[in-house]
Design a protein around this motif. Sequence first.
Motif, PDB file in Angstrom:
ATOM      1  N   ILE A 317       0.828  -1.202   0.000  1.00 59.75           N
ATOM      2  CA  ILE A 317       0.000   0.000   0.000  1.00 59.75           C
ATOM      3  C   ILE A 317       0.867   1.258   0.000  1.00 59.75           C
ATOM      4  CG2 ILE A 317      -1.986  -1.099   1.094  1.00 59.75           C
ATOM      5  CD1 ILE A 317      -1.098   0.007   3.755  1.00 59.75           C
ATOM      6  N   TYR A 318       0.296   2.341  -0.513  1.00 57.35           N
ATOM      7  CA  TYR A 318       1.017   3.604  -0.575  1.00 57.35           C
ATOM      8  C   TYR A 318       0.127   4.737  -0.059  1.00 57.35           C
ATOM      9  CZ  TYR A 318      -1.667   4.264  -4.940  1.00 57.35           C
ATOM     10  OH  TYR A 318      -2.666   4.374  -5.868  1.00 57.35           O
ATOM     11  N   ASN A 319       0.752   5.735   0.579  1.00 55.57           N
ATOM     12  CA  ASN A 319       0.013   6.879   1.120  1.00 55.57           C
ATOM     13  C   ASN A 319      -0.376   7.868   0.032  1.00 55.57           C
ATOM     14  OD1 ASN A 319      -0.069   6.531   4.106  1.00 55.57           O
ATOM     15  ND2 ASN A 319       2.145   6.397   3.852  1.00 55.57           N
ATOM     16  N   ASP A 320       0.556   8.169  -0.868  1.00 58.88           N
ATOM     17  CA  ASP A 320       0.285   9.066  -1.991  1.00 58.88           C
ATOM     18  C   ASP A 320       1.210   8.682  -3.137  1.00 58.88           C
ATOM     19  OD1 ASP A 320       2.858  10.509  -1.625  1.00 58.88           O
ATOM     20  OD2 ASP A 320       1.884  11.299   0.175  1.00 58.88           O
ATOM     21  N   VAL A 321       1.085   9.370  -4.243  1.00 61.68           N
ATOM     22  CA  VAL A 321       1.813   8.965  -5.448  1.00 61.68           C
ATOM     23  C   VAL A 321       3.327   9.094  -5.289  1.00 61.68           C
ATOM     24  CG1 VAL A 321      -0.099   9.444  -7.003  1.00 61.68           C
ATOM     25  CG2 VAL A 321       1.508  11.279  -6.438  1.00 61.68           C
ATOM     26  N   SER A 322       3.772   9.859  -4.304  1.00 59.12           N
ATOM     27  CA  SER A 322       5.214  10.033  -4.121  1.00 59.12           C
ATOM     28  C   SER A 322       5.899   8.746  -3.673  1.00 59.12           C
ATOM     29  CB  SER A 322       5.496  11.151  -3.109  1.00 59.12           C
ATOM     30  OG  SER A 322       5.003  10.809  -1.825  1.00 59.12           O
ATOM     31  N   ASP A 323       5.155   7.838  -3.049  1.00 53.58           N
ATOM     32  CA  ASP A 323       5.772   6.576  -2.622  1.00 53.58           C
ATOM     33  C   ASP A 323       5.181   5.357  -3.330  1.00 53.58           C
ATOM     34  OD1 ASP A 323       3.317   6.556  -1.372  1.00 53.58           O
ATOM     35  OD2 ASP A 323       4.088   6.136   0.644  1.00 53.58           O
ATOM     36  N   ILE A 324       4.534   5.601  -4.476  1.00 56.42           N
ATOM     37  CA  ILE A 324       3.935   4.490  -5.202  1.00 56.42           C
ATOM     38  C   ILE A 324       5.001   3.575  -5.812  1.00 56.42           C
ATOM     39  CG2 ILE A 324       3.711   5.637  -7.458  1.00 56.42           C
ATOM     40  CD1 ILE A 324       0.921   4.370  -7.660  1.00 56.42           C
ATOM     41  N   ARG A 325       6.164   4.133  -6.135  1.00 52.81           N
ATOM     42  CA  ARG A 325       7.247   3.338  -6.719  1.00 52.81           C
ATOM     43  C   ARG A 325       7.695   2.238  -5.755  1.00 52.81           C
ATOM     44  NH1 ARG A 325      10.976   3.914 -11.009  1.00 52.81           N
ATOM     45  NH2 ARG A 325      12.077   1.951 -11.133  1.00 52.81           N
ATOM     46  N   ILE A 326       7.764   2.580  -4.466  1.00 52.21           N
ATOM     47  CA  ILE A 326       8.185   1.593  -3.466  1.00 52.21           C
ATOM     48  C   ILE A 326       7.184   0.445  -3.408  1.00 52.21           C
ATOM     49  CG2 ILE A 326       8.633   1.226  -1.004  1.00 52.21           C
ATOM     50  CD1 ILE A 326       9.503   4.163  -0.850  1.00 52.21           C
ATOM     51  N   ALA A 327       5.902   0.793  -3.430  1.00 57.35           N
ATOM     52  CA  ALA A 327       4.859  -0.231  -3.366  1.00 57.35           C
ATOM     53  C   ALA A 327       4.878  -1.111  -4.612  1.00 57.35           C
ATOM     54  CB  ALA A 327       3.487   0.429  -3.203  1.00 57.35           C
ATOM     55  N   LEU A 328       5.075  -0.499  -5.771  1.00 54.17           N
ATOM     56  CA  LEU A 328       5.125  -1.256  -7.022  1.00 54.17           C
ATOM     57  C   LEU A 328       6.309  -2.223  -7.047  1.00 54.17           C
ATOM     58  CD1 LEU A 328       4.268   1.629  -9.514  1.00 54.17           C
ATOM     59  CD2 LEU A 328       2.861  -0.402  -9.099  1.00 54.17           C
ATOM     60  N   ASP A 329       7.478  -1.728  -6.663  1.00 54.47           N
ATOM     61  CA  ASP A 329       8.667  -2.585  -6.651  1.00 54.47           C
ATOM     62  C   ASP A 329       8.496  -3.754  -5.685  1.00 54.47           C
ATOM     63  OD1 ASP A 329       9.827  -0.957  -8.502  1.00 54.47           O
ATOM     64  OD2 ASP A 329      11.134   0.109  -7.097  1.00 54.47           O
ATOM     65  N   LYS A 330       7.875  -3.474  -4.543  1.00 57.33           N
ATOM     66  CA  LYS A 330       7.652  -4.522  -3.547  1.00 57.33           C
ATOM     67  C   LYS A 330       6.724  -5.604  -4.102  1.00 57.33           C
ATOM     68  CE  LYS A 330       5.809  -5.248   1.122  1.00 57.33           C
ATOM     69  NZ  LYS A 330       5.152  -4.585   2.287  1.00 57.33           N
ATOM     70  N   ALA A 331       5.663  -5.172  -4.786  1.00 56.10           N
ATOM     71  CA  ALA A 331       4.710  -6.137  -5.347  1.00 56.10           C
ATOM     72  C   ALA A 331       5.355  -6.959  -6.463  1.00 56.10           C
ATOM     73  CB  ALA A 331       3.485  -5.392  -5.882  1.00 56.10           C
ATOM     74  N   ILE A 332       6.130  -6.309  -7.310  1.00 57.13           N
ATOM     75  CA  ILE A 332       6.785  -7.015  -8.409  1.00 57.13           C
ATOM     76  C   ILE A 332       7.789  -8.036  -7.878  1.00 57.13           C
ATOM     77  CG2 ILE A 332       8.337  -6.712 -10.376  1.00 57.13           C
ATOM     78  CD1 ILE A 332       6.944  -3.949 -10.773  1.00 57.13           C
ATOM     79  N   ASP A 333       8.517  -7.648  -6.838  1.00 55.26           N
ATOM     80  CA  ASP A 333       9.470  -8.580  -6.231  1.00 55.26           C
ATOM     81  C   ASP A 333       8.761  -9.764  -5.579  1.00 55.26           C
ATOM     82  OD1 ASP A 333      11.601  -7.028  -7.014  1.00 55.26           O
ATOM     83  OD2 ASP A 333      11.807  -5.988  -5.084  1.00 55.26           O
ATOM     84  N   TYR A 334       7.579  -9.508  -5.041  1.00 52.01           N
ATOM     85  CA  TYR A 334       6.817 -10.582  -4.382  1.00 52.01           C
ATOM     86  C   TYR A 334       6.394 -11.640  -5.400  1.00 52.01           C
ATOM     87  CZ  TYR A 334       3.193 -12.943  -1.656  1.00 52.01           C
ATOM     88  OH  TYR A 334       2.428 -13.890  -1.010  1.00 52.01           O
ATOM     89  N   GLY A 335       5.904 -11.189  -6.555  1.00 50.56           N
ATOM     90  CA  GLY A 335       5.506 -12.127  -7.603  1.00 50.56           C
ATOM     91  C   GLY A 335       4.177 -12.807  -7.316  1.00 50.56           C
ATOM     92  N   PHE A 336       3.953 -13.941  -7.971  1.00 49.34           N
ATOM     93  CA  PHE A 336       2.695 -14.661  -7.827  1.00 49.34           C
ATOM     94  C   PHE A 336       2.752 -15.611  -6.629  1.00 49.34           C
ATOM     95  CE2 PHE A 336       3.064 -14.226 -12.589  1.00 49.34           C
ATOM     96  CZ  PHE A 336       2.199 -13.137 -12.674  1.00 49.34           C
TER      97      PHE A 336
END
Length: 372
Positions: A317-336
């Motif tokens: 999860i992200y608070n605002d668009v400024s930290d969306i990159r962190i959330a995206l990278d975390k999800a991509i690293d997690y995978g399926f």
Amino acid sequence: MKIVYFSPVSINSYEQRPHFFVSELLKYNHEVLWVEPYPTRLPELKDLNIQRKSEVSLMAGLDKVLIEKPHALPIEPLSMFDFLNDILWERTLTSIRNFDPDLIIAGKPSKLANKVAKSFSDIRLIFDYMDDFSDFYTGVSKSSMKYQLDNILNNADMVIASSDTLFNKVDRNKLNTIKVLNGYKSDTLPDAETQQVTDDFRFVYIGSIANWFCWESIRTICELYPSSIIDIIGPCHSSIPTDLPENINFYGEMKREDAIQIALKAKVGLIPFKINSLTEAVDPIKYYEYRSLSLPVVSSKFGEMKLHAKHDRGLSIYNDVSDIRIALDKAIDYGFDDKVRTAEFRNNCSWSNRFNKRCLDSILVGRENDQN
């Protein structure tokens, strides 16, 4: 038991919480009179641009439901004209009297629901609290809905809250309250680990596009991943910006099975909602849909998502668009998720588990039992 259910959605609409709640009641041989929704706000200019939805086939298992369609003028917020709808509602009141109910469940506040509850005051009233309904409206319509919501909360014998925020809004010193989160029709999904291999890096959003949808989040994702594709699936109830990046595909509303096939090509499921009083009360079904498809999820920090993130590593999860990159990278690293974890998640969030016999017994006999 004979149950009158005031639904917030049509029985011939896309399958949602009310459909599955009633479906589970029918499994235990309860009789249900489904009262269709009617306009509870004043008309707005934007209504002229809303395309009439085509009815979908009746959900399997609901063919035994009796259906009542109240006639009503779209004047509910204007109390001076109550007498007009009172006349139109006589047929519905007669149908309910003839049905001779043992229990009333309201899935949406309305003057009709409150009127029926008052007319049958010796019958238990259950409120399935799914949204902060007044936040969908503005002006006099908002005030009217707030009044109807307060009224039904004051008269209810029990409240079923669909999120932690709604659960905490109820005065539990006065009301028997349980929490039953949303779920998903996970028993008809393809086998786990059926993601389709594609050359494109894809994100997916499945759901309505309305004023709670955060376009800034979508723009940011497009900028961060310019070679990716974002597939957006669902009906549109608000205007779409004209200056969006070109790597966005709009599919509109489509069959659930077709939407799932597109989602299986994605690497991440998105829930880019604005954070406000409306979304603060929401437990989005799309979260359960994405995770049931083994997808990691990136969501803004609203409502029930804040609690889900505490125990689901596949949700970022992200608070605002400024930290969306962190959330995206975390999800991509997690995978399926693997097959075992996906099967466990599907079982836990299935509607048959949400409204299991233990839960239904607590509702029907009025015994408090937190289903969180």
